[in-house]
Design an enzyme around this catalytic site. Structure first.
Site, PDB file in Angstrom:
ATOM      1  N   ALA A 134       3.771   5.033   5.629  1.00  0.00           N
ATOM      2  CA  ALA A 134       4.980   4.749   6.392  1.00  0.00           C
ATOM      3  C   ALA A 134       5.186   3.252   6.616  1.00  0.00           C
ATOM      4  O   ALA A 134       6.328   2.774   6.612  1.00  0.00           O
ATOM      5  CB  ALA A 134       4.923   5.483   7.734  1.00  0.00           C
TER       6      ALA A 134
ATOM      7  N   GLU B 213      -1.645  -2.910  -6.493  1.00  0.00           N
ATOM      8  CA  GLU B 213      -2.468  -1.859  -7.089  1.00  0.00           C
ATOM      9  C   GLU B 213      -1.643  -0.596  -7.318  1.00  0.00           C
ATOM     10  O   GLU B 213      -1.911   0.164  -8.243  1.00  0.00           O
ATOM     11  CB  GLU B 213      -3.691  -1.562  -6.229  1.00  0.00           C
ATOM     12  CG  GLU B 213      -3.405  -0.969  -4.875  1.00  0.00           C
ATOM     13  CD  GLU B 213      -4.684  -0.784  -4.067  1.00  0.00           C
ATOM     14  OE1 GLU B 213      -5.652  -1.531  -4.316  1.00  0.00           O
ATOM     15  OE2 GLU B 213      -4.708   0.099  -3.205  1.00  0.00           O
TER      16      GLU B 213
ATOM     17  N   GLY C 151      -8.195  -1.371  -2.546  1.00  0.00           N
ATOM     18  CA  GLY C 151      -7.971  -2.734  -2.998  1.00  0.00           C
ATOM     19  C   GLY C 151      -7.721  -3.717  -1.876  1.00  0.00           C
ATOM     20  O   GLY C 151      -7.264  -4.839  -2.133  1.00  0.00           O
TER      21      GLY C 151
ATOM     22  N   GLY D 200       0.823  -1.192   0.000  1.00  0.00           N
ATOM     23  CA  GLY D 200       0.000   0.000   0.000  1.00  0.00           C
ATOM     24  C   GLY D 200       0.861   1.247   0.000  1.00  0.00           C
ATOM     25  O   GLY D 200       2.017   1.225  -0.419  1.00  0.00           O
TER      26      GLY D 200
END
Length: 432
Positions: free
Chosen positions: A217, A237, A335, A214
């Protein structure tokens, strides 16, 4: 008519292009850093000419001025994923939120929403008349294919990404030429907590794994601890600058992938100019629409697919909340479910939910006995596999409710474990 003639005949100013938008139109805007900010600014400047124009968008990375109170009569925002510039409008009733899996947005646009206008940003055309959607293929390609009117910001600084990322100039109705920086996302600050999470997540990653990462951090912290891993792959994604660093260091080669071997696959990109320069005309990067990249059945064709996502809260049964804080909508599903399910179906796959153990400056536990009232469950307890905090790794898949609670309490912040154990004893008195 040859494509160059079409191109010249359809060039116009941003002001001319947005005059073709009509009151009541549904306008779908390209996603995230692919946002065509220049023509959006022109549309907002022309606000007095519109009433009730619906702006449909996933993550808005620009100013989102159409959400301001003074434009309440002119624009109404419909979001698939709220962000910093759109949350207040939703909370105050000037915007709506539509729940939808990222992989299904294209079919929703095509079959239900039927956009009147698509606002997109593309690279300049190649010698055959094809423009690339660059950093935002996702739902943007479908929006351009099904909208009645396509307004394209042709930007010399948009990278030309490869894969299924192209439109022909004859698909563009209004062409606005620009030479402007693409929106950048600066790398996040990584604290000790994120480093601890990253180190724990890295323990679950093996040589040859294919990763979904994703943004933020935690994913960046995970990448810090992968410099001893070999032949990693990317089917995600999105990815950001940290992936480029591992490619250049030789850790990511994509050579062990069982789907699209040799290529990093994504549907959109968010990062700095370093990332955009890396992906420009790079055959080692393949961009595809989100209905392909995020399809769980496609994801599962990657053996050893590891998905890494984050969340807001998890209860001791394993129910995950990622999009809301109580009744307050703060983001969207994106996603997460697509990749959790794809990873769980992948041969050797692992779905990881990674999060700090606390929020609110350490005053609030993210592992809780009960979800906050009104919170919407994002990932069901049936889908959750690994949960990781800075205090360790909990493995929930195949575990009963009592075992799940024990695993999660063990990785909660020490300040909250007594409270969680008290609830555990109340629910499972026979164990004590």
């Amino acid at each position: 008519m040859d494509w160059k003639t079409w191109y010249q005949e359809h060039c116009c100013t941003a002001e001319e292009a947005v005059r073709r938008i009509q009151s009541g139109d549904r306008v779908v805007v390209a996603h995230a850093t692919g946002e065509p900010s220049y023509i959006l600014d022109a549309m907002v400047a022309n606000a007095a000419q519109y009433e009730n124009v619906e702006i449909v968008h996933m993550v808005a990375m620009g100013k989102a001025e159409y959400c301001k109170p003074e434009y309440d009569r002119n624009f109404h925002h419909n979001s698939f994923f709220l962000g910093a510039t759109t949350r207040a409008a939703a909370a105050e009733g000037r915007a709506d939120f539509t729940p939808v899996f990222f992989s299904e947005i294209p079919s929703v646009l095509e079959e239900i929403l039927h956009p009147n206008v698509a606002m997109i940003q593309v690279s300049p055309p190649d010698e055959h008349g094809y423009v690339s959607l660059g950093v935002s293929v996702d739902y943007t390609k479908t929006a351009a294919e099904v909208a009645d009117l396509v307004i394209a910001q042709v930007n010399k600084q948009m990278p030309r990404t490869l894969g299924d990322a192209f439109l022909h100039v004859t698909q563009l109705d209004c062409i606005v030429e620009t030479d402007l920086p693409v929106i950048e996302l600066a790398p996040p600050k990584i604290r000790d907590v994120e480093r601890g999470i990253g180190k724990n997540v890295a323990q679950l990653i093996r040589d040859g794994d294919t990763l979904q990462l994703g943004i933020g951090a935690i994913p960046d912290a995970v990448l810090l601890f992968l410099k001893e891993k070999n032949d990693l792959g990317i089917h995600s994604e999105m990815f950001s600058d940290g992936v480029v660093e591992l490619v250049e260091a030789g850790n990511i080669t994509n050579q062990k992938k069982t789907l699209h071997r040799g290529k990093s696959v994504a549907t959109f990109l968010m990062g700095t100019r370093r990332l955009y320069d890396y992906v420009d005309n790079n055959p080692a990067v393949a961009m595809y629409p989100v209905q392909y990249v995020n399809d769980p059945y496609v994801i599962a064709q990657n053996d050893n697919l590891v998905s890494i996502n984050s969340c807001v809260q998890i209860d001791i049964m394993g129910q995950v909340v990622s999009t809301s804080a109580g009744l307050r909508q703060i983001s969207g599903v994106g996603g997460q479910i697509d990749f959790v399910r794809g990873a769980n179906m992948s041969k050797g796959g692992r779905a990881i939910m990674a999060m700090p153990s606390t929020t609110g400056g350490g005053k609030i536990s993210k592992i809780v006995p009960f979800l906050d009232q009104g919170s919407a469950v994002t990932t069901s307890r049936n889908d959750v596999n690994y949960v990781v905090t800075e205090y360790g790794i909990a493995q929930l898949r195949g575990k009963n409710l009592r075992q799940r609670a024990e695993e999660l309490i063990a990785i909660a912040h020490p300040d909250f474990r007594d409270e969680l154990r008290a609830e555990f004893r109340r629910r499972y008195p026979r164990d004590y």
